[in-house]
Design a protein around this motif. Structure first.
Motif, PDB file in Angstrom:
ATOM      1  N   VAL A   1      19.897   1.109  53.727  1.00  0.00           N
ATOM      2  CA  VAL A   1      21.165   0.939  53.020  1.00  0.00           C
ATOM      3  C   VAL A   1      22.231   0.522  54.035  1.00  0.00           C
ATOM      4  O   VAL A   1      22.149   0.894  55.196  1.00  0.00           O
ATOM      5  N   THR A   2      23.200  -0.265  53.581  1.00  0.00           N
ATOM      6  CA  THR A   2      24.269  -0.701  54.486  1.00  0.00           C
ATOM      7  C   THR A   2      25.568   0.044  54.193  1.00  0.00           C
ATOM      8  O   THR A   2      25.729   0.622  53.115  1.00  0.00           O
ATOM      9  N   SER A   3      26.478  -0.011  55.140  1.00  0.00           N
ATOM     10  CA  SER A   3      27.778   0.611  54.924  1.00  0.00           C
ATOM     11  C   SER A   3      28.503  -0.073  53.773  1.00  0.00           C
ATOM     12  O   SER A   3      29.246   0.555  53.019  1.00  0.00           O
ATOM     13  N   GLU A   4      28.268  -1.368  53.603  1.00  0.00           N
ATOM     14  CA  GLU A   4      28.884  -2.107  52.489  1.00  0.00           C
ATOM     15  C   GLU A   4      28.339  -1.606  51.145  1.00  0.00           C
ATOM     16  O   GLU A   4      29.084  -1.506  50.164  1.00  0.00           O
ATOM     17  N   ASP A   5      27.051  -1.270  51.082  1.00  0.00           N
ATOM     18  CA  ASP A   5      26.464  -0.694  49.862  1.00  0.00           C
ATOM     19  C   ASP A   5      27.147   0.632  49.524  1.00  0.00           C
ATOM     20  O   ASP A   5      27.449   0.906  48.353  1.00  0.00           O
TER      21      ASP A   5
ATOM     22  N   MET B   1      19.685   6.793  62.579  1.00  0.00           N
ATOM     23  CA  MET B   1      20.693   7.195  61.608  1.00  0.00           C
ATOM     24  C   MET B   1      22.083   6.834  62.128  1.00  0.00           C
ATOM     25  O   MET B   1      22.351   6.910  63.312  1.00  0.00           O
ATOM     26  N   LYS B   2      22.925   6.454  61.211  1.00  0.00           N
ATOM     27  CA  LYS B   2      24.308   6.110  61.536  1.00  0.00           C
ATOM     28  C   LYS B   2      25.226   6.956  60.660  1.00  0.00           C
ATOM     29  O   LYS B   2      24.895   7.259  59.518  1.00  0.00           O
ATOM     30  N   THR B   3      26.375   7.315  61.205  1.00  0.00           N
ATOM     31  CA  THR B   3      27.381   8.048  60.435  1.00  0.00           C
ATOM     32  C   THR B   3      28.631   7.188  60.346  1.00  0.00           C
ATOM     33  O   THR B   3      29.044   6.578  61.323  1.00  0.00           O
ATOM     34  N   ILE B   4      29.194   7.140  59.148  1.00  0.00           N
ATOM     35  CA  ILE B   4      30.401   6.349  58.907  1.00  0.00           C
ATOM     36  C   ILE B   4      31.376   7.178  58.088  1.00  0.00           C
ATOM     37  O   ILE B   4      30.968   8.054  57.317  1.00  0.00           O
ATOM     38  N   LYS B   5      32.663   6.910  58.264  1.00  0.00           N
ATOM     39  CA  LYS B   5      33.696   7.569  57.455  1.00  0.00           C
ATOM     40  C   LYS B   5      34.499   6.496  56.728  1.00  0.00           C
ATOM     41  O   LYS B   5      34.823   5.456  57.301  1.00  0.00           O
ATOM     42  N   PHE B   6      34.794   6.773  55.471  1.00  0.00           N
ATOM     43  CA  PHE B   6      35.645   5.905  54.660  1.00  0.00           C
ATOM     44  C   PHE B   6      36.909   6.662  54.298  1.00  0.00           C
ATOM     45  O   PHE B   6      36.837   7.826  53.882  1.00  0.00           O
ATOM     46  N   GLN B   7      38.038   6.028  54.438  1.00  0.00           N
ATOM     47  CA  GLN B   7      39.310   6.602  53.997  1.00  0.00           C
ATOM     48  C   GLN B   7      39.561   6.115  52.579  1.00  0.00           C
ATOM     49  O   GLN B   7      39.555   4.916  52.321  1.00  0.00           O
ATOM     50  N   LEU B   8      39.772   7.045  51.659  1.00  0.00           N
ATOM     51  CA  LEU B   8      40.035   6.710  50.260  1.00  0.00           C
ATOM     52  C   LEU B   8      41.513   6.883  49.954  1.00  0.00           C
ATOM     53  O   LEU B   8      42.244   7.520  50.715  1.00  0.00           O
TER      54      LEU B   8
ATOM     55  N   GLU C   1      19.121   5.685  48.176  1.00  0.00           N
ATOM     56  CA  GLU C   1      17.995   5.607  49.106  1.00  0.00           C
ATOM     57  C   GLU C   1      18.507   5.348  50.519  1.00  0.00           C
ATOM     58  O   GLU C   1      19.337   4.469  50.733  1.00  0.00           O
ATOM     59  N   GLY C   2      18.043   6.149  51.459  1.00  0.00           N
ATOM     60  CA  GLY C   2      18.440   5.982  52.846  1.00  0.00           C
ATOM     61  C   GLY C   2      19.597   6.858  53.275  1.00  0.00           C
ATOM     62  O   GLY C   2      19.903   6.948  54.458  1.00  0.00           O
ATOM     63  N   VAL C   3      20.260   7.516  52.320  1.00  0.00           N
ATOM     64  CA  VAL C   3      21.388   8.386  52.665  1.00  0.00           C
ATOM     65  C   VAL C   3      20.866   9.792  52.933  1.00  0.00           C
ATOM     66  O   VAL C   3      20.219  10.398  52.083  1.00  0.00           O
ATOM     67  N   GLU C   4      21.128  10.281  54.139  1.00  0.00           N
ATOM     68  CA  GLU C   4      20.702  11.620  54.514  1.00  0.00           C
ATOM     69  C   GLU C   4      21.706  12.663  54.033  1.00  0.00           C
ATOM     70  O   GLU C   4      21.342  13.726  53.564  1.00  0.00           O
ATOM     71  N   GLU C   5      23.007  12.345  54.165  1.00  0.00           N
ATOM     72  CA  GLU C   5      24.048  13.285  53.762  1.00  0.00           C
ATOM     73  C   GLU C   5      25.316  12.531  53.384  1.00  0.00           C
ATOM     74  O   GLU C   5      25.662  11.529  54.005  1.00  0.00           O
ATOM     75  N   ALA C   6      25.989  13.018  52.367  1.00  0.00           N
ATOM     76  CA  ALA C   6      27.301  12.501  51.973  1.00  0.00           C
ATOM     77  C   ALA C   6      28.228  13.693  51.814  1.00  0.00           C
ATOM     78  O   ALA C   6      27.898  14.649  51.108  1.00  0.00           O
ATOM     79  N   LYS C   7      29.362  13.649  52.481  1.00  0.00           N
ATOM     80  CA  LYS C   7      30.311  14.775  52.457  1.00  0.00           C
ATOM     81  C   LYS C   7      31.701  14.231  52.180  1.00  0.00           C
ATOM     82  O   LYS C   7      32.153  13.292  52.831  1.00  0.00           O
ATOM     83  N   VAL C   8      32.393  14.831  51.212  1.00  0.00           N
ATOM     84  CA  VAL C   8      33.759  14.441  50.888  1.00  0.00           C
ATOM     85  C   VAL C   8      34.703  15.510  51.431  1.00  0.00           C
ATOM     86  O   VAL C   8      34.507  16.699  51.183  1.00  0.00           O
ATOM     87  N   MET C   9      35.695  15.071  52.185  1.00  0.00           N
ATOM     88  CA  MET C   9      36.729  15.966  52.690  1.00  0.00           C
ATOM     89  C   MET C   9      37.955  15.774  51.797  1.00  0.00           C
ATOM     90  O   MET C   9      38.688  14.792  51.950  1.00  0.00           O
ATOM     91  N   PHE C  10      38.125  16.686  50.840  1.00  0.00           N
ATOM     92  CA  PHE C  10      39.137  16.542  49.801  1.00  0.00           C
ATOM     93  C   PHE C  10      40.550  16.429  50.368  1.00  0.00           C
ATOM     94  O   PHE C  10      41.312  15.560  49.976  1.00  0.00           O
ATOM     95  N   ASN C  11      40.910  17.312  51.293  1.00  0.00           N
ATOM     96  CA  ASN C  11      42.286  17.347  51.803  1.00  0.00           C
ATOM     97  C   ASN C  11      42.687  16.071  52.527  1.00  0.00           C
ATOM     98  O   ASN C  11      43.853  15.681  52.501  1.00  0.00           O
ATOM     99  N   SER C  12      41.732  15.430  53.197  1.00  0.00           N
ATOM    100  CA  SER C  12      42.044  14.196  53.924  1.00  0.00           C
ATOM    101  C   SER C  12      41.615  12.947  53.164  1.00  0.00           C
ATOM    102  O   SER C  12      41.834  11.831  53.633  1.00  0.00           O
ATOM    103  N   SER C  13      40.987  13.119  52.002  1.00  0.00           N
ATOM    104  CA  SER C  13      40.510  12.002  51.167  1.00  0.00           C
ATOM    105  C   SER C  13      39.584  11.067  51.948  1.00  0.00           C
ATOM    106  O   SER C  13      39.715   9.847  51.909  1.00  0.00           O
ATOM    107  N   LYS C  14      38.627  11.684  52.663  1.00  0.00           N
ATOM    108  CA  LYS C  14      37.654  10.904  53.431  1.00  0.00           C
ATOM    109  C   LYS C  14      36.248  11.212  52.951  1.00  0.00           C
ATOM    110  O   LYS C  14      35.957  12.306  52.492  1.00  0.00           O
TER     111      LYS C  14
END
Length: 69
Positions: free
Chosen positions: A51-55, A1-8, A28-41
């Motif tokens: 699944v890839t990070s690009e997907d 498993m890999k964890t990645i953060k995206f800045q929006l 498919e392949g995503v274990e968890e997705a979490k949105v941090m509203f205050n930091s927009s991440k």
């Protein structure tokens, strides 16, 4: 498993959280997705064999939330 953060670009409404977490979290392949509203991440833990990070990035952007990094 890999964890990645995206800045929006700044999120403007709490309903954005459910929209992003719901769509990305059901991919498919995503274990968890979490949105941090205050930091927009978005933090996602996923299986790189399914699944890839690009997907993930593409899915978020198709929802109307530009990824800046």
């Amino acid at each position: 498993m890999k964890t990645i953060k995206f800045q929006l670009e700044p999120l403007t409404c709490p309903s954005c959280i459910k929209k992003i977490e719901g769509k990305v979290g059901k991919m498919e392949g995503v274990e968890e997705a979490k949105v941090m509203f205050n930091s927009s991440k978005v933090k996602a833990t996923f299986d790189q064999d399914k699944v890839t990070s690009e997907d993930l990035k593409t899915t978020i952007e198709k929802l109307g939330y530009p990824v800046v990094s």
